[in-house]
Design an enzyme around this catalytic site. Structure first.
Site, PDB file in Angstrom:
ATOM      1  N   HIS A   1       0.929  -1.234  -0.064  1.00  0.00           N
ATOM      2  CA  HIS A   1      -0.103  -0.046   0.058  1.00  0.00           C
ATOM      3  C   HIS A   1       0.899   1.283   0.063  1.00  0.00           C
ATOM      4  O   HIS A   1       0.646   2.069  -0.762  1.00  0.00           O
ATOM      5  CB  HIS A   1      -1.084   0.123   1.309  1.00  0.00           C
ATOM      6  CG  HIS A   1      -2.093  -0.963   1.173  1.00  0.00           C
ATOM      7  ND1 HIS A   1      -2.287  -1.778   2.437  1.00  0.00           N
ATOM      8  CD2 HIS A   1      -2.873  -1.546   0.400  1.00  0.00           C
ATOM      9  CE1 HIS A   1      -2.974  -2.552   2.309  1.00  0.00           C
ATOM     10  NE2 HIS A   1      -3.694  -2.332   1.224  1.00  0.00           N
TER      11      HIS A   1
ATOM     12  N   LYS B   1     -17.809  -5.225   8.217  1.00  0.00           N
ATOM     13  CA  LYS B   1     -16.385  -5.923   8.477  1.00  0.00           C
ATOM     14  C   LYS B   1     -15.800  -5.728   9.749  1.00  0.00           C
ATOM     15  O   LYS B   1     -15.793  -4.815  10.351  1.00  0.00           O
ATOM     16  CB  LYS B   1     -15.548  -5.698   7.098  1.00  0.00           C
ATOM     17  CG  LYS B   1     -14.370  -6.250   7.009  1.00  0.00           C
ATOM     18  CD  LYS B   1     -13.579  -5.750   6.016  1.00  0.00           C
ATOM     19  CE  LYS B   1     -12.038  -6.401   5.707  1.00  0.00           C
ATOM     20  NZ  LYS B   1     -11.423  -6.064   4.557  1.00  0.00           N
TER      21      LYS B   1
ATOM     22  N   ARG C   1      -2.211  -6.410  -8.292  1.00  0.00           N
ATOM     23  CA  ARG C   1      -0.697  -7.514  -7.852  1.00  0.00           C
ATOM     24  C   ARG C   1      -0.981  -8.471  -8.927  1.00  0.00           C
ATOM     25  O   ARG C   1       0.217  -8.805  -9.670  1.00  0.00           O
ATOM     26  CB  ARG C   1      -1.051  -7.870  -6.607  1.00  0.00           C
ATOM     27  CG  ARG C   1      -1.087  -6.984  -5.447  1.00  0.00           C
ATOM     28  CD  ARG C   1      -1.455  -7.603  -4.214  1.00  0.00           C
ATOM     29  NE  ARG C   1      -3.075  -7.923  -4.346  1.00  0.00           N
ATOM     30  CZ  ARG C   1      -3.726  -8.308  -3.431  1.00  0.00           C
ATOM     31  NH1 ARG C   1      -3.273  -8.535  -2.142  1.00  0.00           N
ATOM     32  NH2 ARG C   1      -5.008  -8.508  -3.719  1.00  0.00           N
TER      33      ARG C   1
ATOM     34  N   SER D   1      -3.357  -7.190   3.168  1.00  0.00           N
ATOM     35  CA  SER D   1      -3.669  -7.188   4.611  1.00  0.00           C
ATOM     36  C   SER D   1      -4.031  -8.703   5.427  1.00  0.00           C
ATOM     37  O   SER D   1      -3.725  -8.763   6.380  1.00  0.00           O
ATOM     38  CB  SER D   1      -4.507  -6.041   4.887  1.00  0.00           C
ATOM     39  OG  SER D   1      -4.258  -4.836   4.367  1.00  0.00           O
TER      40      SER D   1
END
Length: 158
Positions: free
Chosen positions: A17, A41, A90, A127
């Site tokens: 990040h 979440k 990614r 993460s």
């Protein structure tokens, strides 16, 4: 002034990040790191903690500001006069998902999305994986900023 937003939950922020934020900061006059408030979440760090962490680890970039948002990202962009979103990519599966989001966001608001390939050093990093590794006692140093490493150890093992 050229403005862009780097959105995410950043729970926690990783070096991947930080790489995207830093590279964006070199390209744009103002970079807003937008921390998503997602009440659905369960997060490891509160939104306020994530904002504090992000402000600390991005302090070397004077043109980066950190804000929180909930709702539609395109509404946040409109309210803050931000014409573009930067997303780190990614792998191909990231691109599939992000392309659909980019097209939808453009259709809703005209906000552009720019894709930045992740530094290969961080292409495997997320993460979720960092939290899992740290939760089981694995070494995540080098994957996250030193401050985040310290806080992860305190939160998960403390």
């Amino acid at each position: 002034m050229r403005r862009v937003v780097c959105p995410g939950s950043f729970d926690p922020i990783t070096n991947g990040h930080l790489d995207i934020i830093g590279r964006s900061a070199r390209l744009y006059d103002e970079v807003t790191v937008a921390v998503l408030i997602n009440v659905e979440k369960k997060s490891l760090f509160t939104v306020e903690e994530r904002i504090d962490i992000l402000q600390t680890v991005t302090k070397e970039y004077p043109n980066v500001r950190v804000e929180k948002f909930h709702g539609l990202l395109v509404d946040f962009c409109r309210q803050n006069d931000i014409p573009a979103i930067v997303k780190g990519i990614r792998v191909v599966s990231d691109f599939d998902y992000e392309l659909q989001m980019a097209q939808l966001n453009y259709r809703l608001s005209g906000v552009e999305t720019l894709f930045m390939p992740t530094n290969p050093e961080y292409s495997f990093l997320s993460s979720s994986r960092v939290k899992e590794i740290a939760r089981y006692g694995g070494d995540v140093s080098g994957l996250v900023p030193d401050l985040v490493h310290k806080l992860l150890i305190e939160r998960l093992r403390g």
